[in-house]
Motif scaffolding. Structure first.
Motif, PDB file in Angstrom:
ATOM      1  N   THR A  43       0.717  -1.295  -0.024  1.00 35.74           N
ATOM      2  CA  THR A  43      -0.222   0.108  -0.164  1.00 35.74           C
ATOM      3  C   THR A  43       0.518   0.940   0.050  1.00 35.74           C
ATOM      4  OG1 THR A  43      -0.340  -0.026   2.539  1.00 35.74           O
ATOM      5  CG2 THR A  43      -1.674  -1.278   1.019  1.00 35.74           C
ATOM      6  N   ARG A  44       2.156   0.951   0.829  1.00 37.74           N
ATOM      7  CA  ARG A  44       2.791   2.193   0.448  1.00 37.74           C
ATOM      8  C   ARG A  44       4.049   2.359  -0.349  1.00 37.74           C
ATOM      9  NH1 ARG A  44       3.502   3.480   6.621  1.00 37.74           N
ATOM     10  NH2 ARG A  44       5.866   3.058   6.008  1.00 37.74           N
ATOM     11  N   PHE A  45       4.967   3.423  -1.075  1.00 37.95           N
ATOM     12  CA  PHE A  45       6.328   3.606  -2.257  1.00 37.95           C
ATOM     13  C   PHE A  45       7.000   3.180  -0.887  1.00 37.95           C
ATOM     14  CE2 PHE A  45       3.159   5.497  -5.227  1.00 37.95           C
ATOM     15  CZ  PHE A  45       3.703   4.566  -5.747  1.00 37.95           C
ATOM     16  N   GLY A  46       7.997   2.800  -0.982  1.00 39.08           N
ATOM     17  CA  GLY A  46       9.286   2.871   0.881  1.00 39.08           C
ATOM     18  C   GLY A  46      10.039   1.373   0.858  1.00 39.08           C
ATOM     19  N   HIS A  47       8.850   0.605   0.449  1.00 42.37           N
ATOM     20  CA  HIS A  47       8.939  -0.672   0.973  1.00 42.37           C
ATOM     21  C   HIS A  47      10.279  -1.535  -0.492  1.00 42.37           C
ATOM     22  CE1 HIS A  47       6.806  -0.415   4.722  1.00 42.37           C
ATOM     23  NE2 HIS A  47       6.179  -0.199   3.871  1.00 42.37           N
ATOM     24  N   TRP A  48      11.757  -1.541   0.464  1.00 46.58           N
ATOM     25  CA  TRP A  48      12.386  -2.250  -0.859  1.00 46.58           C
ATOM     26  C   TRP A  48      12.696  -3.811  -0.069  1.00 46.58           C
ATOM     27  CZ3 TRP A  48      13.933   0.399  -4.991  1.00 46.58           C
ATOM     28  CH2 TRP A  48      13.628   1.697  -5.190  1.00 46.58           C
ATOM     29  N   GLU A  49      12.871  -4.377  -1.171  1.00 48.36           N
ATOM     30  CA  GLU A  49      13.068  -5.936  -1.368  1.00 48.36           C
ATOM     31  C   GLU A  49      14.041  -6.269  -1.825  1.00 48.36           C
ATOM     32  OE1 GLU A  49      11.130  -9.712  -2.468  1.00 48.36           O
ATOM     33  OE2 GLU A  49      10.477  -8.828  -1.269  1.00 48.36           O
ATOM     34  N   GLY A  50      15.889  -6.620  -1.255  1.00 50.31           N
ATOM     35  CA  GLY A  50      17.172  -6.976  -2.035  1.00 50.31           C
ATOM     36  C   GLY A  50      17.402  -8.425  -2.379  1.00 50.31           C
ATOM     37  N   ASP A  51      18.117  -8.558  -3.260  1.00 49.95           N
ATOM     38  CA  ASP A  51      18.644 -10.018  -3.511  1.00 49.95           C
ATOM     39  C   ASP A  51      19.785  -9.399  -4.372  1.00 49.95           C
ATOM     40  OD1 ASP A  51      18.590 -12.265  -3.139  1.00 49.95           O
ATOM     41  OD2 ASP A  51      16.897 -12.888  -5.597  1.00 49.95           O
ATOM     42  N   THR A  52      20.466 -10.275  -3.815  1.00 53.07           N
ATOM     43  CA  THR A  52      22.178 -10.666  -4.483  1.00 53.07           C
ATOM     44  C   THR A  52      22.364 -11.642  -5.048  1.00 53.07           C
ATOM     45  OG1 THR A  52      22.938 -11.996  -2.341  1.00 53.07           O
ATOM     46  CG2 THR A  52      22.926  -9.554  -2.379  1.00 53.07           C
ATOM     47  N   VAL A  53      22.980 -12.452  -6.140  1.00 56.20           N
ATOM     48  CA  VAL A  53      23.198 -13.304  -7.029  1.00 56.20           C
ATOM     49  C   VAL A  53      24.788 -13.446  -7.281  1.00 56.20           C
ATOM     50  CG1 VAL A  53      22.916 -14.876  -9.248  1.00 56.20           C
ATOM     51  CG2 VAL A  53      20.905 -12.698  -8.420  1.00 56.20           C
ATOM     52  N   ARG A  54      25.464 -14.511  -7.171  1.00 50.80           N
ATOM     53  CA  ARG A  54      26.375 -14.650  -7.209  1.00 50.80           C
ATOM     54  C   ARG A  54      27.389 -14.686  -9.437  1.00 50.80           C
ATOM     55  NH1 ARG A  54      29.901 -16.776  -1.950  1.00 50.80           N
ATOM     56  NH2 ARG A  54      31.381 -15.538  -3.194  1.00 50.80           N
ATOM     57  N   GLY A  55      28.580 -14.798  -9.137  1.00 53.14           N
ATOM     58  CA  GLY A  55      28.684 -15.567 -10.781  1.00 53.14           C
ATOM     59  C   GLY A  55      28.403 -16.866 -10.658  1.00 53.14           C
ATOM     60  N   LYS A  56      29.402 -17.724 -11.301  1.00 46.23           N
ATOM     61  CA  LYS A  56      28.955 -18.907 -12.052  1.00 46.23           C
ATOM     62  C   LYS A  56      30.367 -19.088 -11.225  1.00 46.23           C
ATOM     63  CE  LYS A  56      30.301 -22.418 -15.371  1.00 46.23           C
ATOM     64  NZ  LYS A  56      30.339 -22.394 -16.658  1.00 46.23           N
ATOM     65  N   VAL A  57      31.485 -18.184 -11.518  1.00 49.24           N
ATOM     66  CA  VAL A  57      33.068 -18.271 -10.707  1.00 49.24           C
ATOM     67  C   VAL A  57      33.341 -18.513  -9.055  1.00 49.24           C
ATOM     68  CG1 VAL A  57      34.989 -17.643 -10.376  1.00 49.24           C
ATOM     69  CG2 VAL A  57      34.442 -18.488 -12.327  1.00 49.24           C
ATOM     70  N   GLY A  58      31.384 -17.391  -8.729  1.00 47.02           N
ATOM     71  CA  GLY A  58      32.114 -16.697  -7.056  1.00 47.02           C
ATOM     72  C   GLY A  58      32.639 -15.356  -7.005  1.00 47.02           C
ATOM     73  N   ARG A  59      33.304 -15.147  -7.824  1.00 46.72           N
ATOM     74  CA  ARG A  59      33.816 -13.804  -7.620  1.00 46.72           C
ATOM     75  C   ARG A  59      32.924 -12.839  -8.010  1.00 46.72           C
ATOM     76  NH1 ARG A  59      38.389 -16.437 -11.202  1.00 46.72           N
ATOM     77  NH2 ARG A  59      40.002 -17.545  -9.565  1.00 46.72           N
ATOM     78  N   SER A  60      32.319 -12.558  -9.191  1.00 42.28           N
ATOM     79  CA  SER A  60      31.609 -11.187  -8.950  1.00 42.28           C
ATOM     80  C   SER A  60      29.799 -10.999  -9.212  1.00 42.28           C
ATOM     81  CB  SER A  60      31.493 -10.633 -10.957  1.00 42.28           C
ATOM     82  OG  SER A  60      31.182 -12.319 -11.361  1.00 42.28           O
ATOM     83  N   GLY A  61      29.062 -10.593  -9.039  1.00 40.87           N
ATOM     84  CA  GLY A  61      27.655 -10.993  -8.525  1.00 40.87           C
ATOM     85  C   GLY A  61      26.342  -9.309  -9.471  1.00 40.87           C
ATOM     86  N   LEU A  62      25.565  -9.719  -8.497  1.00 38.29           N
ATOM     87  CA  LEU A  62      24.636  -9.095  -9.425  1.00 38.29           C
ATOM     88  C   LEU A  62      23.822  -8.521  -7.991  1.00 38.29           C
ATOM     89  CD1 LEU A  62      23.360  -7.338 -11.612  1.00 38.29           C
ATOM     90  CD2 LEU A  62      21.957  -9.343 -11.288  1.00 38.29           C
ATOM     91  N   VAL A  63      23.627  -7.297  -7.775  1.00 38.44           N
ATOM     92  CA  VAL A  63      22.501  -6.453  -6.471  1.00 38.44           C
ATOM     93  C   VAL A  63      21.285  -6.348  -7.106  1.00 38.44           C
ATOM     94  CG1 VAL A  63      22.634  -5.287  -4.666  1.00 38.44           C
ATOM     95  CG2 VAL A  63      24.714  -6.466  -5.038  1.00 38.44           C
ATOM     96  N   SER A  64      20.470  -6.506  -6.817  1.00 36.59           N
ATOM     97  CA  SER A  64      19.216  -6.029  -6.709  1.00 36.59           C
ATOM     98  C   SER A  64      17.940  -5.707  -6.284  1.00 36.59           C
ATOM     99  CB  SER A  64      18.102  -6.881  -7.759  1.00 36.59           C
ATOM    100  OG  SER A  64      18.400  -7.850  -6.654  1.00 36.59           O
ATOM    101  N   LEU A  65      17.727  -4.653  -5.888  1.00 40.77           N
ATOM    102  CA  LEU A  65      16.836  -3.703  -5.024  1.00 40.77           C
ATOM    103  C   LEU A  65      15.538  -3.277  -6.043  1.00 40.77           C
ATOM    104  CD1 LEU A  65      19.326  -1.309  -3.300  1.00 40.77           C
ATOM    105  CD2 LEU A  65      18.030  -3.549  -3.201  1.00 40.77           C
ATOM    106  N   VAL A  66      14.107  -3.772  -5.240  1.00 43.27           N
ATOM    107  CA  VAL A  66      12.527  -3.645  -6.120  1.00 43.27           C
ATOM    108  C   VAL A  66      12.116  -3.175  -4.475  1.00 43.27           C
ATOM    109  CG1 VAL A  66      11.039  -5.316  -6.882  1.00 43.27           C
ATOM    110  CG2 VAL A  66      13.338  -6.035  -7.292  1.00 43.27           C
ATOM    111  N   ASP A  67      11.014  -2.082  -5.364  1.00 44.08           N
ATOM    112  CA  ASP A  67      10.445  -1.678  -4.148  1.00 44.08           C
ATOM    113  C   ASP A  67       8.933  -2.232  -4.832  1.00 44.08           C
ATOM    114  OD1 ASP A  67       8.975   0.101  -2.675  1.00 44.08           O
ATOM    115  OD2 ASP A  67       8.234   1.210  -4.504  1.00 44.08           O
TER     116      ASP A  67
END
Length: 84
Positions: A43-67
């Motif tokens: 019902t309100r803006f500003g509630h963020w949900e975060g998640d991380t994904v690691r790469g195949k080797v595990g050195r790099s990754g992806l960070v995502s935040l979704v309202d």
């Protein structure tokens, strides 16, 4: 027993999923089920949900935040996965 003492090629195998493994776990983390009702109803803006994904080797990754209300996505590739 005795078969483990014989000579063999390669490393000795370790049993996976030991009960005493404490690395990589967070203590006293609040559950997803304990979040506010307004966040669950979206019902309100500003509630963020975060998640991380690691790469195949595990050195790099992806960070995502979704309202949760608007579904606005912020994502960024990180070259090195660490606490920062």
């Amino acid at each position: 027993g005795f078969a483990r003492k014989l000579r063999h090629r390669g490393k000795t195998r370790k049993v996976k999923g030991t009960v005493n493994e404490r690395r990589g776990r967070f203590n006293n983390v609040p559950s997803v089920h304990e979040r506010p009702v307004s966040c669950e109803n979206r019902t309100r803006f500003g509630h963020w949900e975060g998640d991380t994904v690691r790469g195949k080797v595990g050195r790099s990754g992806l960070v995502s935040l979704v309202d949760r209300k608007s579904r606005y996505l912020l994502s960024e590739r990180v070259p090195k996965v660490n606490a920062k």
